[in-house]
Design an enzyme around this catalytic site. Structure first.
Site, mmCIF file in Angstrom:
data_model
loop_
_atom_site.group_PDB
_atom_site.id
_atom_site.type_symbol
_atom_site.label_atom_id
_atom_site.label_comp_id
_atom_site.label_asym_id
_atom_site.label_seq_id
_atom_site.Cartn_x
_atom_site.Cartn_y
_atom_site.Cartn_z
ATOM 1 N N GLN A 50 3.078 9.849 0.951
ATOM 2 C CA GLN A 50 4.363 9.436 1.090
ATOM 3 C C GLN A 50 5.367 9.610 -0.096
ATOM 4 O O GLN A 50 6.215 9.470 -0.152
ATOM 5 C CB GLN A 50 4.208 7.806 1.179
ATOM 6 C CG GLN A 50 3.379 7.327 2.412
ATOM 7 C CD GLN A 50 3.185 5.884 2.557
ATOM 8 O OE1 GLN A 50 2.458 5.295 1.927
ATOM 9 N NE2 GLN A 50 4.321 5.075 3.299
ATOM 10 N N HIS A 77 -2.390 7.488 6.986
ATOM 11 C CA HIS A 77 -1.431 8.388 6.403
ATOM 12 C C HIS A 77 -2.176 9.735 6.132
ATOM 13 O O HIS A 77 -1.362 10.784 5.974
ATOM 14 C CB HIS A 77 -0.824 7.770 5.321
ATOM 15 C CG HIS A 77 0.302 6.911 5.552
ATOM 16 N ND1 HIS A 77 1.340 7.127 6.162
ATOM 17 C CD2 HIS A 77 0.674 5.494 5.231
ATOM 18 C CE1 HIS A 77 2.314 6.431 6.299
ATOM 19 N NE2 HIS A 77 1.819 5.328 5.649
ATOM 20 N N CYS A 88 6.006 -0.193 7.190
ATOM 21 C CA CYS A 88 5.807 0.848 6.362
ATOM 22 C C CYS A 88 6.764 1.316 5.360
ATOM 23 O O CYS A 88 7.843 1.286 5.704
ATOM 24 C CB CYS A 88 5.442 2.211 7.473
ATOM 25 S SG CYS A 88 4.804 3.744 6.507
ATOM 26 N N LEU A 89 6.490 1.613 4.148
ATOM 27 C CA LEU A 89 7.727 1.972 3.144
ATOM 28 C C LEU A 89 8.271 3.163 3.665
ATOM 29 O O LEU A 89 9.473 3.389 3.155
ATOM 30 C CB LEU A 89 6.975 2.288 1.892
ATOM 31 C CG LEU A 89 6.399 0.994 0.976
ATOM 32 C CD1 LEU A 89 5.918 1.183 -0.234
ATOM 33 C CD2 LEU A 89 7.605 -0.003 0.931
ATOM 34 N N GLY A 130 0.720 -1.203 -0.058
ATOM 35 C CA GLY A 130 0.005 -0.020 -0.033
ATOM 36 C C GLY A 130 0.966 1.156 -0.067
ATOM 37 O O GLY A 130 1.954 1.187 0.580
ATOM 38 N N HIS A 136 -4.107 1.362 7.812
ATOM 39 C CA HIS A 136 -3.028 1.905 7.722
ATOM 40 C C HIS A 136 -2.719 3.072 6.668
ATOM 41 O O HIS A 136 -2.358 4.139 7.064
ATOM 42 C CB HIS A 136 -1.767 0.847 7.397
ATOM 43 C CG HIS A 136 -0.198 1.191 7.227
ATOM 44 N ND1 HIS A 136 0.594 0.772 8.309
ATOM 45 C CD2 HIS A 136 0.238 1.998 6.502
ATOM 46 C CE1 HIS A 136 1.809 1.438 7.829
ATOM 47 N NE2 HIS A 136 1.633 2.158 6.961
ATOM 48 N N GLU A 137 -3.224 2.747 5.389
ATOM 49 C CA GLU A 137 -3.059 4.059 4.544
ATOM 50 C C GLU A 137 -3.892 5.108 4.733
ATOM 51 O O GLU A 137 -3.785 6.293 4.370
ATOM 52 C CB GLU A 137 -3.227 3.204 3.266
ATOM 53 C CG GLU A 137 -2.578 2.106 2.673
ATOM 54 C CD GLU A 137 -1.101 2.355 2.885
ATOM 55 O OE1 GLU A 137 -0.623 3.613 2.761
ATOM 56 O OE2 GLU A 137 -0.220 1.530 3.041
#
Ligand code: ZN
Length: 154
Positions: free
Chosen positions: A51, A135, A89-90, A46, A131-132
């Site tokens: 991000q 953000h 997380c990226l 995701g 999670h997304e």
């Protein structure tokens, strides 16, 4: 399509609230394409626009290969159950922790054609939705992690 640079924890942009998309312009469509490429290249499941430095409520998720989910202005409209699983997380590479999330989540959003769509996800997909969407409000999983796991060793 182009691969975008993923912001890392500590970048203050990640803490900002993203604004809704008011019109689905060619720029938004390009953003969706570039985000999907960037997510796949980074082996993520995701990615939120913030991000890659774009403060718009746009998310891509691909928990299952080939099943790309594009969300514009997403909101959670139902959730049930609970789960505690490892999350990463990226924007926080190499770090994983246990979070408390609902087991089943339904989101409503616009797709790239401006149509209202709903998706219900369980397990990993439910976690990815939470999670997304976090953000988009400047929230990182480390904000509500229950327990950080040992960092991965190379
Ligand atoms: Zn993340």
């Amino acid at each position: 399509m182009a691969k975008l640079n993923i912001l890392k924890e500590g970048d203050e942009t990640l803490r900002k609230t993203s604004r809704p998309v008011t019109e689905i312009t060619p720029r938004i469509l390009t953003l969706l394409d570039d985000m999907a490429e960037t997510m796949r290249d980074a082996n993520g499941v995701g990615l939120a626009a913030v991000q890659v430095g774009v403060l718009r409520r746009v998310v891509v998720i691909e928990c299952e290969e080939g099943k790309l989910i594009e969300l514009i202005n997403p909101e959670i409209i139902a959730e049930s159950g609970e789960q505690e699983e490892a999350e990463g997380c990226l924007s926080i590479p190499g770090q994983y922790g246990i979070t408390h999330r609902p087991m089943k989540v339904t989101v409503r959003a616009k797709n790239r054609r401006g149509e209202t769509v709903e998706y219900t996800g369980e397990g990993l997909l439910a976690r990815a939705f939470c999670h997304e969407l976090d953000h988009l409000d400047g929230v990182l999983f480390t904000d509500h992690v229950i327990e950080m796991l040992e960092p991965e060793t190379e």
